[in-house]
Design an enzyme around this catalytic site. Structure first.
Site, PDB file in Angstrom:
ATOM      1  N   TYR A 165       0.981  -1.501  -0.199  1.00  0.00           N
ATOM      2  CA  TYR A 165      -0.009   0.164   0.326  1.00  0.00           C
ATOM      3  C   TYR A 165       0.735   0.810  -0.484  1.00  0.00           C
ATOM      4  O   TYR A 165       0.522   2.020  -0.683  1.00  0.00           O
ATOM      5  CB  TYR A 165      -0.777  -0.195   1.419  1.00  0.00           C
ATOM      6  N   LYS A 180       1.285   5.659  -2.086  1.00  0.00           N
ATOM      7  CA  LYS A 180       1.382   6.621  -1.760  1.00  0.00           C
ATOM      8  C   LYS A 180       1.938   7.913  -1.882  1.00  0.00           C
ATOM      9  O   LYS A 180       1.988   8.461  -1.962  1.00  0.00           O
ATOM     10  CB  LYS A 180       0.150   6.144  -0.797  1.00  0.00           C
TER      11      LYS A 180
END
Length: 369
Positions: free
Chosen positions: A221, A225
């Site tokens: 993740y 980002k």
């Protein structure tokens, strides 16, 4: 111990922030309840008093992806209450219809505001051009004023224990979902024949505090980002080369109590939960409200809590500053705090591994394998 240091550091920076707001703040940099147009034929038009000529006050039209759940749903409801026209985007039509009904009931001026939904999967290649075209057509052929990319998903796991396909999926939705929208949108807003007007357009990305400081268990993740932050920094520079007035912003939320957070916890490694044990988990209403406040303040990087603010100050690098004085001074303080925080985090990881052994073993046991 690390989180006590966070609190001490946060208290210091909060005091400086309060002082700085009085010195450098002022005005709403992203009003959504109207912009002046020279054309009297547009919809939502009224005569401005005490003006010699007729003008038209057009409501801002905002498109928000990921608008049917959590932070996104709260954001569109709050923006509707501030007076904007809104287009909500998500995959699930039933939830889109529920969201439109909800924001209609929250509208500041329901007689003049307009609401619409578009079903789209932002993780699919080449989705953005047709979506933008449909949104502009609904907006009476006028360009969108604000686009906020919120759609995203977190599926925590150890990076190389999880299948590589999981990281590719996370990159598709968390990076490419926003990057493709930016590509399609900026080609419209900054085209050679696009109008140059005083009111800025706003492109808003949504990253995560993990873009500042990655944490074990978020390997699939955190990279997309962080890539999104790098893209925002790059676009911030590129837009200086164009005559059109376009502003880029990027929001960095932390833990948000939402259905997505509950799903995230189903796959989150136990050591990640240990590291995050003292981290605040905010309501989606609070996160949306603080994010909108930061956008109205004109911030480029928008954080929604003291922990995120600390991460921002300590990891700015070459990113544009909201305040060169405050961010630089507190950034120096943050580096001292990290001297104690990072060893503490690594100590917790080593202690956990001594107790539980190889991640592959307890990870599979926790998942019922």
């Amino acid at each position: 111990m690390s989180f006590y240091l966070y609190i001490v550091g946060a208290a210091v920076v909060a005091l400086i922030s309060v002082l700085a707001m009085g010195l450098f703040g002022g005005g709403n940099h992203m009003p959504v309840d109207g912009k002046v147009s020279s054309s009297p034929m547009q919809s939502n038009c009224r005569v401005l008093k005490h003006v010699l000529t007729y003008s038209c006050l057009l409501l801002q039209t905002i498109l928000v992806t990921g608008a049917t759940e959590g932070m996104g749903r709260c954001a569109v409801r709050q923006l509707a209450a501030k007076g904007a026209n809104i287009i909500v985007v998500s995959r699930n039509v039933a939830r889109l219809e529920e969201t439109v009904a909800e924001i209609k009931s929250a509208a500041k001026n329901p007689q003049t505001q307009r609401f619409h939904y578009i079903s789209a999967d932002v993780s699919k290649p080449d989705y953005a051009r047709s979506l933008v075209a449909e949104a502009v057509a609904w907006n009476n052929g006028q360009p969108l004023d604000i686009v906020w990319c919120i759609a995203g998903k977190s599926s925590p796991d150890f990076w190389f224990e999880a299948p590589l396909s999981l990281s590719r999926q996370q990159m598709d939705i968390n990076y490419w979902g926003s990057a493709e929208m930016a590509h399609a949108l900026l080609r419209e807003w900054c085209a050679p024949d696009a109008p140059v007007v005083p009111e800025p357009k706003h492109l808003v990305f949504t990253a995560s505090v993990l873009a500042f400081f990655p944490v074990i268990g978020y390997g699939p993740y955190s990279p997309p980002k962080a890539a999104l932050r790098a893209l925002a920094d790059t676009l911030n520079q590129e837009l200086e080369a164009y005559p059109q007035n376009v502003k880029v912003h990027i929001v960095f939320p932390g833990g948000i109590q939402s259905p997505g957070f509950d799903r995230e916890n189903q796959t989150k490694p136990e050591i990640t939960k240990v590291i995050e044990a003292d981290d605040p988990v905010q309501s989606p209403e609070e996160v949306a409200s603080r994010a909108i406040q930061g956008l109205e303040n004109g911030d480029y990087m928008v954080t929604v809590g003291l922990l995120g603010r600390f991460f921002q100050w300590s990891a700015l690098g070459g990113s544009p500053r909201n305040s060169w004085i405050v961010d630089t001074v507190v950034g120096g303080i943050a580096q001292v705090i990290w001297m104690y925080v990072v060893p503490d985090i690594f100590g917790k990881i080593r202690k956990f591994m001594k107790q539980h052994g190889h991640p592959g073993g307890y990870r599979n046991k926790a998942n019922g394998v």
